[in-house]
Design an enzyme around this catalytic site. Structure first.
Site, mmCIF file in Angstrom:
data_model
loop_
_atom_site.group_PDB
_atom_site.id
_atom_site.type_symbol
_atom_site.label_atom_id
_atom_site.label_comp_id
_atom_site.label_asym_id
_atom_site.label_seq_id
_atom_site.Cartn_x
_atom_site.Cartn_y
_atom_site.Cartn_z
ATOM 1 N N HIS A 101 0.619 -1.064 -0.090
ATOM 2 C CA HIS A 101 0.137 0.016 0.305
ATOM 3 C C HIS A 101 0.868 0.997 0.307
ATOM 4 O O HIS A 101 1.785 1.309 0.096
ATOM 5 C CB HIS A 101 -0.943 0.074 1.231
ATOM 6 C CG HIS A 101 0.335 -0.045 2.394
ATOM 7 N ND1 HIS A 101 0.244 -0.852 3.126
ATOM 8 C CD2 HIS A 101 0.205 1.295 3.532
ATOM 9 C CE1 HIS A 101 1.266 -0.687 4.108
ATOM 10 N NE2 HIS A 101 0.717 0.428 4.233
ATOM 11 N N ASP A 103 0.276 4.682 2.323
ATOM 12 C CA ASP A 103 -0.451 5.286 3.862
ATOM 13 C C ASP A 103 -1.102 6.538 2.879
ATOM 14 O O ASP A 103 -0.428 7.448 1.776
ATOM 15 C CB ASP A 103 0.770 5.740 3.571
ATOM 16 C CG ASP A 103 1.191 4.498 5.060
ATOM 17 O OD1 ASP A 103 0.461 3.574 4.931
ATOM 18 O OD2 ASP A 103 2.078 4.757 5.558
ATOM 19 N N HIS A 256 4.871 0.336 0.011
ATOM 20 C CA HIS A 256 5.252 -0.499 1.371
ATOM 21 C C HIS A 256 4.362 -1.228 1.918
ATOM 22 O O HIS A 256 3.309 -1.891 1.205
ATOM 23 C CB HIS A 256 6.179 0.452 3.038
ATOM 24 C CG HIS A 256 4.952 1.088 3.360
ATOM 25 N ND1 HIS A 256 3.993 2.449 2.827
ATOM 26 C CD2 HIS A 256 4.316 0.806 4.586
ATOM 27 C CE1 HIS A 256 3.653 2.068 3.469
ATOM 28 N NE2 HIS A 256 3.466 1.556 4.266
ATOM 29 N N ARG A 271 4.684 6.355 14.457
ATOM 30 C CA ARG A 271 4.527 6.135 12.730
ATOM 31 C C ARG A 271 3.927 7.890 12.771
ATOM 32 O O ARG A 271 3.062 7.842 13.636
ATOM 33 C CB ARG A 271 4.088 6.372 12.044
ATOM 34 C CG ARG A 271 4.250 6.246 10.313
ATOM 35 C CD ARG A 271 3.160 5.447 9.868
ATOM 36 N NE ARG A 271 2.004 6.016 9.091
ATOM 37 C CZ ARG A 271 0.830 5.098 8.425
ATOM 38 N NH1 ARG A 271 0.916 3.938 8.186
ATOM 39 N NH2 ARG A 271 -0.174 6.065 8.725
HETATM 40 C C1 SIN Z 1 2.964 0.686 7.737
HETATM 41 O O1 SIN Z 1 2.241 0.552 7.203
HETATM 42 O O2 SIN Z 1 3.412 2.259 8.797
HETATM 43 C C2 SIN Z 1 3.369 -0.437 8.588
HETATM 44 C C3 SIN Z 1 4.978 -0.400 8.041
HETATM 45 C C4 SIN Z 1 5.670 -1.572 9.306
HETATM 46 O O3 SIN Z 1 5.503 -1.334 10.404
HETATM 47 O O4 SIN Z 1 6.603 -1.659 8.830
#
Ligand code: SIN
Length: 280
Positions: A101, A103, A256, A271
């Site tokens: 995805h 974000d 990611h 995050r």
């Molecule tokens: C996310 O998608 O922001 C999480 C990525 C992760 O936990 O590695």
């Protein structure tokens, strides 16, 4: 004036580790400029050994790049609504972000980037994969590029954050709202990066529902082809976390994927998400 920053690329398509910077203190303008350039060149950059980064320091670093987002469906950290605590407990089956995805593509004005900090990592596993969507676009044929150039696609959080969606399902430490009717927004399928001018694909399996003006069924074959193409290993890199590692990725040009391969262990990340601009 030169800084002590060193850059070590991680893979051919994207990703670089940055050494010689301490994110617990405020950056000089020179450091900021070099980090910004590395971010634009490599699409995702990684810092090691940023121990004891406080929520305030995390937000201060992120704020150098833009205003901070408050997630509409996932509760933020107590006292710091702009920070998401991304936690997988040993008993949790699902992880947050466990699918390709970009974000917040489900917003009308999606995210510029995300800055993820590792507080606790499993003994093994829990890596994050990244895929360059500008490299994926470049590798398409001219005929496919022409066909995609006029298309838009519909993005929404409805699938991911509905009762059946992975992000809304029970994770003991994260509170998500279950969405009945999330708004839908249209974004161009091929996006021009506002800072580099590079073109890239801007669709993703988590949040893109269909092409604009087409049904889900009509959209499916081409979307499936593009999703498969976009995660080809030629366009990827993989990051092995350590406690104190920090990743900063560009949601405008890369995907990611948080791997869920560490059953029975705990992983705790934090995050910050930086607001971006309307895709064109
Ligand atoms: C996310 O998608 O922001 C999480 C990525 C992760 O936990 O590695």
């Amino acid at each position: 004036m030169t800084s002590k920053i060193e850059i070590a690329p991680l893979a051919g398509a994207l990703g670089a580790e940055i050494y010689g910077v301490d994110l617990t203190r405020s950056l000089t303008n020179q450091e900021f400029a070099e980090i910004m350039q590395a971010f634009l060149d490599y699409q995702v950059i990684f810092f090691r050994d940023q121990h004891d980064l406080t929520p305030e320091q995390h937000k201060a670093f992120a704020s150098r790049f833009g205003s901070l987002n408050v997630h509409p469906y996932v509760a933020g950290m107590a006292g710091h609504p702009e920070l998401l605590e991304i936690i997988k407990e040993p008993e949790d089956k699902l992880n947050f972000g466990g699918g390709w995805h970009s974000d917040m593509s489900f917003l009308e004005v999606p995210a510029l980037g995300s800055i993820l900090y590792a507080l606790e990592v499993p003994q093994y596993g829990g890596d994050t994969l990244f895929a360059s969507q500008s490299k994926a676009y470049d590798a398409l044929s001219d005929g496919m590029k022409d066909m995609l150039s006029g298309l838009s696609a519909v993005h929404s959080a409805s699938r991911e954050y509905s009762a059946k969606g992975a992000s809304a399902q029970a994770r003991s430490s994260m509170q998500s709202t279950q969405v009945q009717e999330a708004p839908e927004y249209e974004h161009p399928v091929v996006r021009t990066h506002p800072q580099t001018g590079r073109k890239g694909l801007y669709i993703n399996p988590a949040f893109t529902l269909r092409f604009s003006g087409m049904t889900k069924r009509e959209s499916k074959s081409l979307l499936d082809f593009l999703f498969d193409h976009s995660r080809d290993e030629r366009f990827t890199c993989r990051f092995r976390w350590q406690k104190g590692s920090l990743a900063f990725w560009d949601n405008r040009c890369c995907w990611h994927y948080a791997l869920n391969d560490y059953p029975g262990q705990r992983r705790h990340m934090r995050r910050a998400t930086i607001n971006g601009d309307k895709p064109y």
